[in-house]
Design an enzyme around this catalytic site. Structure first.
Site, short mmCIF file in Angstrom:
data_model
loop_
_atom_site.label_atom_id
_atom_site.label_comp_id
_atom_site.label_asym_id
_atom_site.label_seq_id
_atom_site.Cartn_x
_atom_site.Cartn_y
_atom_site.Cartn_z
N ARG A 15 -25.99 48.42 -67.72
CA ARG A 15 -24.91 48.57 -68.70
C ARG A 15 -25.31 49.57 -69.80
NH1 ARG A 15 -24.06 48.75 -73.92
NH2 ARG A 15 -25.56 47.07 -74.22
N ASP A 16 -26.25 49.19 -70.64
CA ASP A 16 -26.60 50.07 -71.77
C ASP A 16 -27.19 51.38 -71.25
OD1 ASP A 16 -27.03 50.97 -74.33
OD2 ASP A 16 -28.16 49.23 -74.99
N HIS A 207 -33.35 43.86 -79.42
CA HIS A 207 -32.74 44.90 -78.57
C HIS A 207 -33.11 46.24 -79.21
CE1 HIS A 207 -29.15 46.51 -76.16
NE2 HIS A 207 -29.37 47.49 -77.02
N CYS A 240 -28.08 60.14 -74.42
CA CYS A 240 -27.15 61.19 -74.07
C CYS A 240 -27.43 62.34 -75.02
CB CYS A 240 -25.74 60.65 -74.27
SG CYS A 240 -24.51 61.92 -74.35
N ASN A 249 -32.95 52.62 -74.18
CA ASN A 249 -33.61 51.38 -74.57
C ASN A 249 -35.09 51.51 -74.26
OD1 ASN A 249 -30.76 50.51 -73.34
ND2 ASN A 249 -31.35 49.06 -74.92
P1 HMG Z 1 -8.47 50.76 -79.35
O1 HMG Z 1 -8.02 52.10 -78.88
O2 HMG Z 1 -8.45 50.46 -80.82
O3 HMG Z 1 -7.76 49.56 -78.55
O4 HMG Z 1 -9.95 50.55 -78.81
P2 HMG Z 1 -6.28 49.16 -78.27
O5 HMG Z 1 -6.25 47.68 -78.23
O6 HMG Z 1 -5.36 49.89 -79.18
O7 HMG Z 1 -6.07 49.69 -76.78
C1 HMG Z 1 -6.05 51.06 -76.44
C2 HMG Z 1 -6.08 51.22 -74.94
O8 HMG Z 1 -7.29 50.66 -74.41
C3 HMG Z 1 -4.94 50.48 -74.23
O9 HMG Z 1 -4.65 51.22 -73.05
C4 HMG Z 1 -5.59 49.17 -73.83
O10 HMG Z 1 -4.99 48.55 -72.72
C5 HMG Z 1 -6.98 49.63 -73.47
P3 HMG Z 1 -3.41 52.24 -72.99
O11 HMG Z 1 -2.23 51.42 -73.34
O12 HMG Z 1 -3.70 53.31 -74.02
O13 HMG Z 1 -3.45 52.74 -71.58
N1 HMG Z 1 -7.97 48.56 -73.63
C6 HMG Z 1 -8.80 48.14 -72.65
N2 HMG Z 1 -8.97 48.54 -71.37
C7 HMG Z 1 -9.89 47.89 -70.63
N3 HMG Z 1 -10.67 46.89 -71.12
C8 HMG Z 1 -10.53 46.48 -72.38
C9 HMG Z 1 -9.56 47.11 -73.20
N4 HMG Z 1 -9.19 46.94 -74.48
C10 HMG Z 1 -8.20 47.82 -74.72
N5 HMG Z 1 -11.32 45.50 -72.86
C11 HMG Z 1 -11.68 49.09 -78.01
C12 HMG Z 1 -10.65 49.35 -79.10
C13 HMG Z 1 -12.60 48.01 -78.50
C14 HMG Z 1 -10.98 48.66 -76.74
C15 HMG Z 1 -12.44 50.41 -77.75
O14 HMG Z 1 -12.92 50.89 -78.96
C16 HMG Z 1 -13.60 50.23 -76.80
O15 HMG Z 1 -13.42 49.98 -75.61
N6 HMG Z 1 -14.84 50.36 -77.31
C17 HMG Z 1 -16.01 50.12 -76.51
C18 HMG Z 1 -17.11 50.97 -76.99
C19 HMG Z 1 -18.33 50.69 -76.15
O16 HMG Z 1 -18.28 50.19 -75.05
N7 HMG Z 1 -19.51 51.08 -76.70
C20 HMG Z 1 -20.73 50.91 -76.02
C21 HMG Z 1 -21.16 49.49 -75.91
S1 HMG Z 1 -21.86 48.85 -77.42
C22 HMG Z 1 -23.51 49.31 -77.37
O17 HMG Z 1 -23.91 50.06 -76.51
C23 HMG Z 1 -24.42 48.73 -78.41
C24 HMG Z 1 -25.37 47.66 -77.86
O18 HMG Z 1 -26.16 48.17 -76.78
C25 HMG Z 1 -26.29 47.20 -78.97
C26 HMG Z 1 -26.97 48.39 -79.68
O19 HMG Z 1 -27.85 49.03 -79.08
O20 HMG Z 1 -26.53 48.68 -80.78
C27 HMG Z 1 -24.60 46.45 -77.35
MG MG Z 2 -27.96 49.24 -76.99
#
Ligand code: HMG
Ligand code: MG
Length: 306
Positions: A15-16, A207, A240, A249
């Site tokens: 995933r990450d 993490h 990236c 990580n």
């Molecule tokens: P948004 O644009 O504010 O959401 O994004 P929305 O509710 O307005 O929806 C917009 C569109 O996204 C819609 O589709 C929804 O259906 C779709 P459209 O009508 O435009 O075709 N949508 C989804 N589709 C699939 N699955 C879903 C989903 N939710 C909405 N769950 C949102 C808000 C949170 C969805 C967006 O910002 C997002 O997906 N962010 C994810 C970012 C991400 O994955 N980042 C990486 C992971 S975190 C990380 O790596 C950190 C970690 O490792 C710890 C660390 O190291 O810090 C964990």
């Molecule tokens: Mg991370």
């Protein structure tokens, strides 16, 4: 505080590690990676994430990956979910654990999940209730716990505030994430000391991204503070060149090597992890970002040619 004798390693490479890759990785490759990691003995693998495919295109095959992996009995397969849409997909995918992911910095929360910290907690509340109702494990992750690429310093009080909120939502575990790998060992020791009065130290996870090369030292500092759960990525996957501050990580091979040297049990087979790291690195066409992994692979090659 004495160091734990057993550590739970959460492998987050699928995933990450893979989420930042620009080239689409076929589902078959992701599935083989997860299967190799399962066979290597990880008790917990973060296999996928159900987020918007517009935001993170690489994770668009998450349902297929979750459907086709060979699950090892007793192992936990976790997925990230930012909202109810993600939660529903996670349930359909038979995830054992859902991860709600927030941040200790407002700026990062906006960039990553497009809402404020308070709004994110309100979204998570619904997910948490649903997870509890369905008996699915719930984990919370706090990005930028040791620094933020947009706002800079992050105080332990800001992290503590989010820990309290995630605790009150009923999280089984809470991840303290150094998203951009800027933290150092003294800061890590102080932070976990501060948080241990709020949440059981043995249910907090480290993490650490390895951007500044501090992750192993930070793990040692966290171990000494009593932390017994760590996240790592096989071959040091992640990172990236276009995303400011985002590198991989800490490499799993390096962590397993460290823990083995300390006599700490993980149940993970180092040689099998090295194989998994070589497998995915060969697919990505680059050398693994693991010092121990590459050293072990080089030693094997030397033995073969001797
Ligand atoms: P948004 O644009 O504010 O959401 O994004 P929305 O509710 O307005 O929806 C917009 C569109 O996204 C819609 O589709 C929804 O259906 C779709 P459209 O009508 O435009 O075709 N949508 C989804 N589709 C699939 N699955 C879903 C989903 N939710 C909405 N769950 C949102 C808000 C949170 C969805 C967006 O910002 C997002 O997906 N962010 C994810 C970012 C991400 O994955 N980042 C990486 C992971 S975190 C990380 O790596 C950190 C970690 O490792 C710890 C660390 O190291 O810090 C964990
Ligand atoms: Mg991370």
């Amino acid at each position: 505080m004495s160091m734990p004798q057993t550590v739970k390693l959460v492998e987050v490479g699928p995933r990450d590690g893979l989420q930042n890759e620009k080239e689409t990785i076929p589902a078959e490759v992701k599935i083989e990676l997860v299967d190799r990691l399962s066979a290597a003995g990880f008790p917990n693998i973060e296999a996928a994430s159900f987020v918007s495919p517009k935001w993170v295109p690489q994770m668009a095959t998450s349902a297929e990956v979750m459907d086709r992996i060979a699950r090892r009995s007793g192992a936990i397969y976790s997925v990230l979910v930012p909202n109810m849409k993600g939660f529903e997909a996670a349930v359909a995918a038979r995830a054992d654990e859902v991860v709600i992911f927030g941040a200790a910095s407002e700026a990062f929360s906006q960039k990553n999940i497009n809402c404020s910290i308070a709004e994110s907690i309100a979204r998570f509340d619904e997910v948490a209730r649903a997870a509890k109702a369905q008996g699915i494990r719930l984990r919370g992750s706090i990005s930028c716990s040791l620094g933020c690429p947009y706002q800079g310093a992050v105080t332990p009080a800001a992290v503590a505030d989010v820990v309290r909120r995630l605790r009150d939502l009923g999280c089984d575990e809470i991840d303290i994430a150094d998203t951009i790998g800027v933290g150092t060992a003294g800061q890590v020791a102080q932070l976990f000391e501060h948080l241990s009065s709020l949440f059981p130290i043995d249910r907090l996870a480290g993490h650490f991204h390895d951007t500044y090369g501090q992750a192993l030292a930070n793990i040692l500092a966290a171990l000494q503070a009593g932390v017994g759960i760590f996240h790592s990525s096989v071959a040091g996957l992640g990172g990236c060149p276009y995303a400011k501050g985002a590198t991989g990580n800490v490499a799993t091979e390096d962590v397993v090597y460290l823990l083995r040297g300390l006599g700490i049990h993980t149940g993970v087979d180092l040689e099998a992890v090295v194989d998994a790291g070589q497998f995915i690195s060969a697919h990505l066409g680059r050398k693994a970002a693991s010092r121990a992994g590459n050293a072990i692979a080089a030693r094997r090659a030397a033995q073969l040619s001797a």
